[in-house]
Design an enzyme around this catalytic site. Structure first.
Site, PDB file in Angstrom:
ATOM      1  N   CYS A 379     -20.592 -20.956  -6.851  1.00 17.02           N
ATOM      2  CA  CYS A 379     -19.410 -20.180  -7.205  1.00 17.02           C
ATOM      3  C   CYS A 379     -19.809 -18.972  -8.062  1.00 17.02           C
ATOM      4  O   CYS A 379     -20.395 -18.030  -7.545  1.00 17.02           O
ATOM      5  CB  CYS A 379     -18.379 -21.073  -7.905  1.00 17.02           C
ATOM      6  SG  CYS A 379     -16.718 -20.357  -7.956  1.00 17.02           S
ATOM      7  N   LEU A 380     -19.545 -18.989  -9.365  1.00 23.36           N
ATOM      8  CA  LEU A 380     -19.983 -17.893 -10.225  1.00 23.36           C
ATOM      9  C   LEU A 380     -21.493 -17.740 -10.167  1.00 23.36           C
ATOM     10  O   LEU A 380     -22.025 -16.631 -10.292  1.00 23.36           O
ATOM     11  CB  LEU A 380     -19.528 -18.135 -11.670  1.00 23.36           C
ATOM     12  CG  LEU A 380     -19.944 -17.084 -12.702  1.00 23.36           C
ATOM     13  CD1 LEU A 380     -19.408 -15.712 -12.342  1.00 23.36           C
ATOM     14  CD2 LEU A 380     -19.485 -17.491 -14.099  1.00 23.36           C
ATOM     15  N   HIS A 515     -18.049 -25.073  -3.737  1.00 21.90           N
ATOM     16  CA  HIS A 515     -18.516 -26.117  -4.661  1.00 21.90           C
ATOM     17  C   HIS A 515     -19.027 -27.327  -3.872  1.00 21.90           C
ATOM     18  O   HIS A 515     -18.292 -28.303  -3.665  1.00 21.90           O
ATOM     19  CB  HIS A 515     -17.388 -26.544  -5.596  1.00 21.90           C
ATOM     20  CG  HIS A 515     -17.039 -25.527  -6.628  1.00 21.90           C
ATOM     21  ND1 HIS A 515     -17.600 -25.523  -7.887  1.00 21.90           N
ATOM     22  CD2 HIS A 515     -16.202 -24.456  -6.578  1.00 21.90           C
ATOM     23  CE1 HIS A 515     -17.105 -24.506  -8.579  1.00 21.90           C
ATOM     24  NE2 HIS A 515     -16.260 -23.836  -7.809  1.00 21.90           N
ATOM     25  N   GLU A 517     -20.886 -29.660  -4.780  1.00 22.30           N
ATOM     26  CA  GLU A 517     -21.003 -30.876  -5.585  1.00 22.30           C
ATOM     27  C   GLU A 517     -19.849 -31.840  -5.341  1.00 22.30           C
ATOM     28  O   GLU A 517     -19.995 -33.056  -5.535  1.00 22.30           O
ATOM     29  CB  GLU A 517     -21.086 -30.534  -7.082  1.00 22.30           C
ATOM     30  CG  GLU A 517     -19.824 -29.968  -7.708  1.00 22.30           C
ATOM     31  CD  GLU A 517     -19.706 -28.457  -7.641  1.00 22.30           C
ATOM     32  OE1 GLU A 517     -18.994 -27.875  -8.478  1.00 22.30           O
ATOM     33  OE2 GLU A 517     -20.329 -27.855  -6.740  1.00 22.30           O
TER      34      GLU A 517
END
Length: 545
Positions: A379-380, A515, A517
């Protein structure tokens, strides 16, 4: 299908592990061939955890359908095959919001709106809807018995216990049985008082899960059984263990699943926990160790990155190495430079919001790029890698994201101007829009570039991953970045948005806007995390040579 409900409450203190206990029981029941789901009822007034501080609440877990939920739902998905959705988590705030909306519409025909019956009825409706289509629904009540915030939820499950009957409901209470070193014995009085508190509101527990740092002696279990009016076989000792993935076997060894199955009159096979035994074996027998530097801004609370932590461990299992996570404050990188990044086998920059520490993350991406160190951006973490590359390779000095610098001459990352709400309606968004529930959320299709590291990891030309972000790569600069050597290895379903980037001539520099995860599990791992840890292990071996 007739659904049975197991209600899980907690007493004495918070953070006893209700979520892990609920997920572990669900894993055993699933291993017996039952279709199981789990719900989490949170007593706070926030509508959802989407705008809550990660350092207070921990991570926000995103479901496939885009719900921003409690991190316990991550535990649920890691323990069972059932995918969670927005029906699996709701808060007091959500309930009140919906009831008040109905009141404004006139749905209650002028009635005085009260906690009982209007709020409790709304809670019961959501619990029953969440359990539909499953053999067993486990419902975890957040908070601790005795807290004023939990009372509407406790009253609701008390009513459900009466309405559905004993053959369809079971109450499981987690409590603390502390060991006093001075006395040299465990103390049962806190458990007795907790059960007394629960019984005072009309709920008699059927099962007690007794938490402690050691197993509870048989005579103390008998004492708890006597004073709490619970069968002795239903007093389960749950001691601290070095791996949460040992808990299903620990509960199974004490017959908790047999008790549940008998109570509900279910016909099912014996539990096959061989997959969990394999996980435990892999965890206990690594062939090496890698050190991963996680450069973030919420490192004072590791639960802020709970799913990332677990996904790294899962990837370690698949690569037969143990993963040590070194948490590095991105502001420390800003202050001390790359000296804090030495001795790592890989760098991971996870998601985050806000300007604080962002330059430290950019420096971490630069260090990984220049030193051929495996890098994984989430993401970021993808956005800062792209900003660093734009500044230092593509010649775009002072390139930035408009999230952090609205006056940047090269806005390589910008705000998404359209988003789809829960009803599927397209709305326009701008800087002044509400923060809550206004992101690109949930599972999205991603097309992968043939021959890329991403395609190699996924072993295919597409993947589906979950998103949670407001900012995207600015397409205006894609061509210039590609010419400088950046590879856009993943694109959205309409191929208009950049979902993944890689670098040429680098052992493993991969980042995604999504994401991954959230979809990693101990039994299956995740291809990107596995690839990252494999690259980190290979980097370590090269260094040793």
């Amino acid at each position: 299908m007739t659904t049975r409900y197991i209600f899980v409450t907690g007493g004495v203190v918070s953070s006893l592990g209700k979520g892990i206990a609920a997920a572990s029981l669900a894993a055993i029941l699933e291993a017996r061939g039952l279709n199981v789901t789990i719900m989490k009822l949170d007593p706070y007034i926030n509508v959802d955890p989407g705008t809550m501080s990660p350092t207070q609440h921990g991570e926000v877990f995103v479901t496939e359908d885009g719900a921003e939920t409690d991190l316990d739902l991550g535990h649920y998905e890691r323990f069972i095959r059932t995918k969670m959705n927005r029906r699996n988590n709701f808060t007091t705030g959500r309930i009140y919001e919906e009831v008040l909306r109905k009141e404004r519409r006139g749905d209650y025909l002028g009635a005085t709106i009260q906690v009982i019956p209007h709020i409790t009825n709304a809670i019961k409706e959501k619990v029953l809807a969440g359990g539909e289509g499953h053999d067993v629904a486990i419902v975890e009540i957040g908070g601790t018995v005795g807290d004023i915030e939990s009372l509407p939820f406790l009253e609701s499950i008390r009513q459900l216990g009466v309405e559905l009957g004993r053959d369809r409901t079971l109450f499981m209470h987690l409590t603390l049985v502390p060991f006093l070193g001075a006395a040299g014995e465990v103390k049962t009085k806190p458990t007795q008082h907790s059960v007394k508190e629960l019984r005072s509101i009309g709920i008699a527990p059927d099962v007690l899960i007794c938490r402690g740092d050691r197993a509870i002696p048989a005579n103390e279990r008998a004492k708890i059984s006597l004073f709490c009016n619970v069968e002795e076989r239903a007093v389960i000792s749950l001691k601290d263990v070095d791996s949460i993935y040992k808990i299903p076997a620990l509960l199974r060894s004490q017959g908790l699943d047999d008790l549940v199955v008998k109570r509900f009159g279910l016909e099912c096979r014996e539990a096959d926990l061989s997959e969990w035994e394999n996980v435990i074996y892999q965890e206990a027998n690594p062939n090496g160790e890698v050190v991963i530097g996680m450069v973030g801004k919420y490192i004072e609370l590791p639960d802020a990155y709970k799913s990332v932590n677990e996904a790294l461990k899962h990837a370690g299992l698949k690569n037969r190495v143990s993963v040590t996570i070194k948490y590095i404050d991105s502001q420390t990188v800003e202050a001390k430079g790359d000296e804090v990044l030495q001795g790592l086998d890989g760098i991971l920059v996870p998601g985050g919001f806000g300007e604080r520490g962002v330059e430290g993350k950019i420096l971490a991406a630069k260090f990984a790029r220049e030193n051929k160190l495996p890098y994984f951006g989430i993401c970021l973490g993808m956005q800062v890698a792209l900003i660093e590359f734009a500044r230092n390779v593509a010649g775009m000095t002072d390139a930035h994201s408009t999230e952090f610098n609205k006056e940047t001459p090269f806005p390589v990352v910008g705000l998404i101007t359209e988003w789809v709400d829960e009803e599927g309606n397209v709305e326009q968004r701008h800087e002044a829009s509400d923060l809550g529930g206004t992101m690109r959320l949930g599972a999205q299709l991603c097309h992968l570039l043939e021959g890329s590291k991403a395609a190699q990891a996924y072993k295919g030309n597409s993947c589906i991953e979950r998103h949670r972000h407001r900012y995207e790569v600015n397409n205006k600069y894609r061509e210039r970045l590609e010419q400088a050597g950046m590879v856009f290895s993943g694109l959205s379903s309409d191929r208009k948005l950049v979902e993944m980037i890689e670098l040429k001539d680098h052992p493993w520099f991969v980042a995604g806007q999504f994401h991954p995860e959230f979809t990693s599990t101990p039994r299956d791992g995740h291809p990107l995390f596995e690839g990252f840890i494999a690259a980190a292990s290979a980097h370590q071996k090269r260094d040793l040579k």
